[in-house]
Design an enzyme around this catalytic site. Structure first.
Site, PDB file in Angstrom:
ATOM      1  N   ASP A  13     -15.060  10.271  56.381  1.00 50.37           N
ATOM      2  CA  ASP A  13     -14.580   9.311  56.156  1.00 50.37           C
ATOM      3  C   ASP A  13     -13.616   9.213  55.433  1.00 50.37           C
ATOM      4  OD1 ASP A  13     -14.323   9.463  59.464  1.00 50.37           O
ATOM      5  OD2 ASP A  13     -15.885   7.605  59.710  1.00 50.37           O
ATOM      6  N   LYS A  16     -10.948  12.963  54.114  1.00 53.29           N
ATOM      7  CA  LYS A  16     -11.023  14.638  53.499  1.00 53.29           C
ATOM      8  C   LYS A  16      -9.908  15.612  54.394  1.00 53.29           C
ATOM      9  CE  LYS A  16     -15.288  14.878  55.602  1.00 53.29           C
ATOM     10  NZ  LYS A  16     -15.300  13.353  56.046  1.00 53.29           N
ATOM     11  N   GLY A  40     -13.732  14.022  62.492  1.00 54.57           N
ATOM     12  CA  GLY A  40     -12.333  13.858  63.280  1.00 54.57           C
ATOM     13  C   GLY A  40     -11.736  13.077  61.963  1.00 54.57           C
ATOM     14  N   HIS A  41     -10.828  14.911  61.289  1.00 55.94           N
ATOM     15  CA  HIS A  41      -9.938  14.880  60.306  1.00 55.94           C
ATOM     16  C   HIS A  41      -8.579  14.524  60.651  1.00 55.94           C
ATOM     17  CE1 HIS A  41     -13.670  16.864  58.190  1.00 55.94           C
ATOM     18  NE2 HIS A  41     -13.601  15.706  58.882  1.00 55.94           N
ATOM     19  N   GLN A 224     -17.989  15.626  57.775  1.00 59.03           N
ATOM     20  CA  GLN A 224     -19.243  14.080  57.430  1.00 59.03           C
ATOM     21  C   GLN A 224     -19.606  13.691  55.523  1.00 59.03           C
ATOM     22  OE1 GLN A 224     -20.775  16.546  59.831  1.00 59.03           O
ATOM     23  NE2 GLN A 224     -19.027  15.794  61.169  1.00 59.03           N
TER      24      GLN A 224
HETATM   25  P1  GDP Z   1     -12.407  12.753  57.446  1.00 56.51           P
HETATM   26  O1  GDP Z   1     -13.164  12.437  58.183  1.00 56.51           O
HETATM   27  O2  GDP Z   1     -12.619  12.580  55.683  1.00 56.51           O
HETATM   28  O3  GDP Z   1     -10.897  13.424  56.581  1.00 56.51           O
HETATM   29  O4  GDP Z   1     -11.245  10.379  57.317  1.00 56.51           O
HETATM   30  P2  GDP Z   1     -10.621  10.348  58.717  1.00 56.51           P
HETATM   31  O5  GDP Z   1      -9.854  10.552  59.129  1.00 56.51           O
HETATM   32  O6  GDP Z   1     -11.470  10.096  59.233  1.00 56.51           O
HETATM   33  O7  GDP Z   1     -10.442   8.517  57.970  1.00 56.51           O
HETATM   34  C1  GDP Z   1      -9.371   8.474  57.390  1.00 56.51           C
HETATM   35  C2  GDP Z   1      -8.821   7.611  57.143  1.00 56.51           C
HETATM   36  O8  GDP Z   1      -8.196   6.649  56.419  1.00 56.51           O
HETATM   37  C3  GDP Z   1      -7.887   8.306  58.445  1.00 56.51           C
HETATM   38  O9  GDP Z   1      -6.706   7.270  59.249  1.00 56.51           O
HETATM   39  C4  GDP Z   1      -6.098   8.231  57.333  1.00 56.51           C
HETATM   40  O10 GDP Z   1      -4.793   8.936  58.036  1.00 56.51           O
HETATM   41  C5  GDP Z   1      -6.804   6.817  56.300  1.00 56.51           C
HETATM   42  N1  GDP Z   1      -6.361   7.541  54.784  1.00 56.51           N
HETATM   43  C6  GDP Z   1      -6.215   8.369  54.518  1.00 56.51           C
HETATM   44  N2  GDP Z   1      -5.884   8.399  52.962  1.00 56.51           N
HETATM   45  C7  GDP Z   1      -5.619   6.676  52.885  1.00 56.51           C
HETATM   46  C8  GDP Z   1      -5.501   5.784  51.569  1.00 56.51           C
HETATM   47  O11 GDP Z   1      -5.040   6.710  50.649  1.00 56.51           O
HETATM   48  N3  GDP Z   1      -4.779   5.097  52.453  1.00 56.51           N
HETATM   49  C9  GDP Z   1      -5.673   4.373  53.337  1.00 56.51           C
HETATM   50  N4  GDP Z   1      -4.880   3.217  53.487  1.00 56.51           N
HETATM   51  N5  GDP Z   1      -5.193   5.546  54.759  1.00 56.51           N
HETATM   52  C10 GDP Z   1      -5.617   6.110  54.346  1.00 56.51           C
HETATM   53  P1  IMO Z   2     -16.133  13.077  59.634  1.00 53.16           P
HETATM   54  O1  IMO Z   2     -16.253  14.637  59.409  1.00 53.16           O
HETATM   55  C1  IMO Z   2     -18.280   9.506  60.078  1.00 53.16           C
HETATM   56  C2  IMO Z   2     -22.450   9.414  61.614  1.00 53.16           C
HETATM   57  C3  IMO Z   2     -22.272   9.154  63.139  1.00 53.16           C
HETATM   58  C4  IMO Z   2     -23.598   8.872  63.529  1.00 53.16           C
HETATM   59  C5  IMO Z   2     -23.965  10.113  62.777  1.00 53.16           C
HETATM   60  C6  IMO Z   2     -24.839  10.682  63.318  1.00 53.16           C
HETATM   61  O2  IMO Z   2     -15.109  12.223  60.094  1.00 53.16           O
HETATM   62  O3  IMO Z   2     -16.499  12.319  57.709  1.00 53.16           O
HETATM   63  P2  IMO Z   2     -23.989  12.820  64.939  1.00 53.16           P
HETATM   64  O4  IMO Z   2     -22.839  12.777  66.266  1.00 53.16           O
HETATM   65  O5  IMO Z   2     -23.180  14.176  64.047  1.00 53.16           O
HETATM   66  O6  IMO Z   2     -25.049  13.261  65.556  1.00 53.16           O
HETATM   67  O7  IMO Z   2     -23.953  11.285  64.739  1.00 53.16           O
HETATM   68  O8  IMO Z   2     -23.143  10.486  61.708  1.00 53.16           O
HETATM   69  N1  IMO Z   2     -20.733  10.328  61.833  1.00 53.16           N
HETATM   70  C7  IMO Z   2     -19.859  10.059  60.757  1.00 53.16           C
HETATM   71  N2  IMO Z   2     -19.447   9.262  60.698  1.00 53.16           N
HETATM   72  N3  IMO Z   2     -17.274  10.680  59.713  1.00 53.16           N
HETATM   73  C8  IMO Z   2     -17.948  11.081  60.780  1.00 53.16           C
HETATM   74  O9  IMO Z   2     -16.889  12.682  60.102  1.00 53.16           O
HETATM   75  C9  IMO Z   2     -19.662  11.800  61.333  1.00 53.16           C
HETATM   76  N4  IMO Z   2     -20.051  12.405  62.299  1.00 53.16           N
HETATM   77  C10 IMO Z   2     -21.309  11.841  62.659  1.00 53.16           C
HETATM   78  O10 IMO Z   2     -21.653   8.147  63.336  1.00 53.16           O
HETATM   79  O11 IMO Z   2     -23.922   7.863  62.553  1.00 53.16           O
HETATM   80 MG    MG Z   3     -12.947  11.602  59.639  1.00 52.31          MG
END
Ligand code: GDP
Ligand code: IMO
Ligand code: MG
Length: 423
Positions: A13, A16, A40-41, A224
């Site tokens: 998270d 990416k 979840g991207h 991840q």
């Molecule tokens: P990913 O899994 O690495 O793609 O990241 P996620 O989408 O799960 O989580 C990142 C969260 O931070 C999302 O809700 C994005 O919309 C938000 N986000 C990304 N970059 C920024 C930033 O620079 N500032 C803020 N405030 N939010 C951001």
């Molecule tokens: P993105 O790509 C954050 C965590 C789960 C749990 C552990 C194992 O959005 O960054 P799993 O379902 O893979 O067996 O869970 O890994 N986890 C993540 N945490 N971002 C993710 O993906 C994750 N994918 C798995 O919360 O702790």
């Molecule tokens: Mg994510």
């Protein structure tokens, strides 16, 4: 060099999805190499938010090709939902979304096994996303799995049925209470398979290596983060794939000598969702503030993310394991208004000061040692150039670059595509 990698350096998270979306215009192909719908991207542009789970984050670009690589595990049910969302937005994905025949399929019973395993662990549970990731990769390495290419075989349903039968016995072995209706789950699965069949299945290693020969630019999108890597993460509280750079080679069939830049993404602080050690985790008002301002809730499960200060011991470890050549610092805007910013530079490990990431990072073994920085009050979210960033943030950035030995090329100051400062 033809293939660049983009990887999360923390516990996922990091942002990416946002950065892949920002960078896609520089690439011909975006290729996911591991993980599945546990990811979840999030992408935000034109005032709209999109969350992708399996589909690469280049899908909204008009021409870039998007490949789901052999290292990915696909749940046809979730994949169908993602495609249905794209249908609603009239995104033409059929011409630009390709699926590896060697990607493994997540069956409904893999998800039940995930739930049964987690329930049986009680307090020691991993905190899995319950998307069936662990059981599916277990079937892959156990040489029992079903692959996308199997769907092209006449007897694929018999293979499916025999694997399901085996899974049912395994679920019984766990001896836990699970309520499920297999018929309903299968109906959804079959509908998902039909939807999946609308896409092109390819020998993705062949496709990608040909693209390399033809000087196409490829960005490999990780899911991840490094600290969730099956080998290098905080085992057993990890996911079941190699999230680190080597995973891109095995997950796409790209040789190491074809890899160019390794882009490592980290948040200006740290978050983690699910169980497991987290040395710099905060349980105070600072942590609550990060969670609130940063809207730290999982994009896949909606669970609150645990928050803490940036951990340079862990970041250096991730940079080393991945061979990171460029860093991207996300969510700098969230730290605006903190009087003091802390960053962990070493650990007190069983009474000794260490600067490497040890085998046991549990709370009882590790206490973080912090350096402190004066914070900044300015709102960063409207800023568009490096020069305008507050001096104290610049000092924070310079300190991280110096400690880690890798330049920070992007500072992200908000979730929108446009809130991205290139340096
Ligand atoms: P990913 O899994 O690495 O793609 O990241 P996620 O989408 O799960 O989580 C990142 C969260 O931070 C999302 O809700 C994005 O919309 C938000 N986000 C990304 N970059 C920024 C930033 O620079 N500032 C803020 N405030 N939010 C951001
Ligand atoms: P993105 O790509 C954050 C965590 C789960 C749990 C552990 C194992 O959005 O960054 P799993 O379902 O893979 O067996 O869970 O890994 N986890 C993540 N945490 N971002 C993710 O993906 C994750 N994918 C798995 O919360 O702790
Ligand atoms: Mg994510």
């Amino acid at each position: 060099m033809a293939v660049n990698l983009l990887l999360g350096l923390q516990w996922g998270d990091e942002g990416k999805g946002k950065i892949v979306d920002v960078l896609t215009k520089e690439y011909d192909i975006i290729a996911r190499f591991q993980g599945g719908p546990n990811a979840g991207h999030t992408l935000i542009f034109d005032g709209q938010k999109h969350v992708l789970h399996t589909i690469p984050s280049g899908i909204f670009h008009p021409t870039a090709m998007n490949v789901v690589g052999n290292g990915v595990v696909i749940d046809p049910i979730i994949f169908k939902k993602e495609l249905d969302n794209l249908d609603k937005l009239s995104v033409d994905y059929k011409s630009k979304l390709l699926i590896s025949r060697k990607a493994h399929l997540i069956l409904p019973t893999h998800k039940l096994l995930d739930a049964a395993s987690e329930t049986s662990k009680g307090k020691a549970k991993i905190g899995s996303t319950l998307k069936g990731i662990g059981p599916t990769y277990m079937d892959k390495t156990g040489r029992n799995g079903m692959r996308v290419g199997d769907l092209e075989l006449a007897d694929w349903k018999e293979r499916y049925d025999s694997l399901v039968e085996k899974h049912i016995k395994m679920i019984e072995f766990f001896d836990v209470q699970l309520d499920y209706n297999l018929e309903e789950l299968e109906e959804d699965f079959l509908a998902g398979v039909e939807k999946l069949r609308e896409l092109r299945f390819i020998d993705s290693e062949e496709y990608l290596n040909n693209a390399v020969k033809n000087d196409k630019k490829i960005l490999a999108e990780g899911a991840q983060g490094s600290l969730l890597d099956i080998d290098f993460g905080t085992y057993p509280f990890v996911t079941s794939s190699n999230t680190t750079a080597a995973g891109a080679c095995t997950g796409l069939g790209i040789a190491p000598n074809k890899i160019g830049d390794v882009l490592g993404i980290f948040k200006a602080y740290t978050t983690r969702v699910g169980s497991g050690p987290f040395p710099t985790e905060l349980f105070d008002a600072d942590g609550e503030r990060m969670a609130k301002v940063g809207h730290e809730f999982g994009a896949t499960t909606g669970r609150p993310r645990r928050c803490g200060w940036l951990d340079l011991v862990a970041l250096k470890y991730a940079v080393q394991v991945n061979g990171v050549t460029e860093l991207m610092m996300m969510k700098a805007d969230v730290l605006s208004g903190f009087e003091t910013i802390k960053v962990c530079t070493s650990y007190n490990y069983k009474g000794e000061q260490i600067t490497h990431f040890p085998y046991n990072v549990e709370e009882q073994n590790v206490t973080p040692i912090y350096s402190e920085f004066a914070g900044w009050a300015e709102d960063l979210t409207e800023m568009t150039s490096d020069e305008t960033l507050p001096k104290n943030l610049k000092d924070y950035i310079a300190f991280i670059e110096e400690e880690v030995g890798v330049p920070i090329k992007i500072v992200s100051v908000g979730p929108d595509r446009n809130q991205t400062i290139m340096r």
